[in-house]
Design an enzyme around this catalytic site. Structure first.
Site, mmCIF file in Angstrom:
data_model
loop_
_atom_site.group_PDB
_atom_site.id
_atom_site.type_symbol
_atom_site.label_atom_id
_atom_site.label_comp_id
_atom_site.label_asym_id
_atom_site.label_seq_id
_atom_site.Cartn_x
_atom_site.Cartn_y
_atom_site.Cartn_z
ATOM 1 N N LEU A 81 0.829 -1.208 0.000
ATOM 2 C CA LEU A 81 0.000 0.000 0.000
ATOM 3 C C LEU A 81 0.860 1.253 0.000
ATOM 4 O O LEU A 81 0.627 2.180 -0.804
ATOM 5 C CB LEU A 81 -0.934 -0.015 1.209
ATOM 6 N N TYR A 82 1.835 1.308 0.880
ATOM 7 C CA TYR A 82 2.714 2.478 0.977
ATOM 8 C C TYR A 82 3.475 2.689 -0.332
ATOM 9 O O TYR A 82 3.525 3.807 -0.863
ATOM 10 C CB TYR A 82 3.694 2.286 2.131
ATOM 11 N N THR A 83 4.030 1.602 -0.875
ATOM 12 C CA THR A 83 4.811 1.715 -2.106
ATOM 13 C C THR A 83 3.944 2.147 -3.279
ATOM 14 O O THR A 83 4.338 3.002 -4.082
ATOM 15 C CB THR A 83 5.490 0.376 -2.431
#
Length: 251
Positions: free
Chosen positions: A159-161
Site C-alpha cells: 500500500l505504501y509503495t
C-alpha cells in the site's frame, strides 16, 4: 548627481508540508537558512511545529505553522493558499507529508487504504493544483517519495509503495505543463532515513541498513540538503526527474 534607489528583491517563500519533525523540519530550516520565509503544516504535533517556527525565525526569516490534516480533501489547497497569503507570494512547494501503513495486503482495512491514498496521493495532487495557480514564475515543486517505489521492498509494503509510486506519474507531466513558466517539478526518493517513524535503532533497521552500500541510515539533514539544492537557482535546469538519495541501495 541624482541618486538611484535600489529595491531589494522580496524574500522567497516556501511551504513544507509535514514540517513539524523529521525530514520536513530539517527541510524547513535549510530553506530558511537559504533566505526563504517558510510555512509548515502539521496535524497534531503543535509543540513540534512551534519549535520549528522558532528555529526558522532564529535565522531571521519569517515562519508560519498551519494546521492541516492532509486526509481531509479541502485542507491541502488551503495550506497552499494560506502560505501564499501569509507571505504575499509562494516560490517553493515541498510535498513532504506522508504516512505509511504496513502489513499483509489481505489484512489492510478499507479505512487504512483510504487514508494512505488520501494523504500520499490526493493531497499531493490537490496541493500541486493550488500551487500551479499561486507559484511565482521560476518556482519549484519538490515531492518526497520513497526508494521502495523504484526497488522492491519487503512484504507488507504494497500500500505504501503503491501510493508513493503515484508521485512519479504526477511529476513528469506536471513538469511539462509548468515548464513554460520556468517552474521545475521533481521527485526525490529517499532510502532509510533516521526519523521518529523509522529510527536507525528500531526493530526493522538492520535489514534496511544492510541493503545500502554505505551500511547506514541517512539523516534528515542529508535529505534536506538535496531538497534545498533542487529549490535553488542552481537547479533551474533540473525538472521532471527522480533523484535518489538512498545510500546506494541499488548499487
Amino acid at each position: 548627481m541624482s541618486s538611484t534607489t535600489v529595491t531589494a528583491p522580496a524574500p522567497r517563500a516556501a511551504l513544507v508540508t509535514g514540517g513539524s519533525r523529521g525530514i520536513g523540519a530539517a527541510t524547513a530550516l535549510r530553506l530558511a537558512e537559504a533566505g526563504a520565509d517558510v510555512a509548515i503544516t502539521y496535524v497534531q504535533d503543535e509543540e513540534g511545529a512551534r519549535a520549528v517556527v522558532a528555529k526558522i525565525e532564529g535565522t531571521g526569516r519569517r515562519g508560519v505553522a498551519l494546521r492541516c490534516d492532509a486526509a481531509q480533501a479541502d485542507t491541502a489547497a488551503g495550506a497552499v493558499h494560506g502560505a501564499a497569503d501569509a507571505f504575499g507570494r509562494l516560490d517553493v512547494l515541498v510535498n513532504n507529508a506522508g504516512i505509511g501503513v504496513l502489513g499483509p495486503i489481505a489484512a489492510l482495512s478499507d479505512a487504512e487504504v483510504e487514508r494512505v491514498l488520501a494523504v500520499n496521493v490526493r493531497a499531493v495532487f490537490l496541493a500541486c493544483r493550488a500551487a500551479a495557480d499561486r507559484l511565482a514564475d521560476g518556482g519549484r515543486i519538490i515531492s518526497v517519495g520513497t526508494a521502495l517505489s523504484r526497488y522492491t521492498g519487503g512484504p507488507g509494503s504494497t500500500l505504501y509503495t503503491m501510493s508513493k509510486s503515484a508521485l512519479a506519474g504526477l511529476t513528469r507531466p506536471l513538469a511539462r505543463e509548468l515548464g513554460p513558466r520556468g517552474i521545475t517539478v521533481n521527485l526525490i526518493q529517499p532510502g532509510p532515513v533516521d526519523t521518529d517513524l523509522n529510527p536507525a535503532g528500531g526493530p526493522f533497521a538492520e535489514g534496511q541498513r544492510a541493503a545500502t552500500a554505505l551500511g547506514r541510515f541517512g539523516t534528515a539533514d542529508e535529505v534536506a540538503s538535496l531538497v534545498a539544492y533542487l529549490a535553488s537557482a542552481d537547479a533551474a535546469f533540473i525538472t521532471g526527474t527522480e533523484v535518489v538519495v538512498d545510500g546506494g541501495h541499488a548499487a
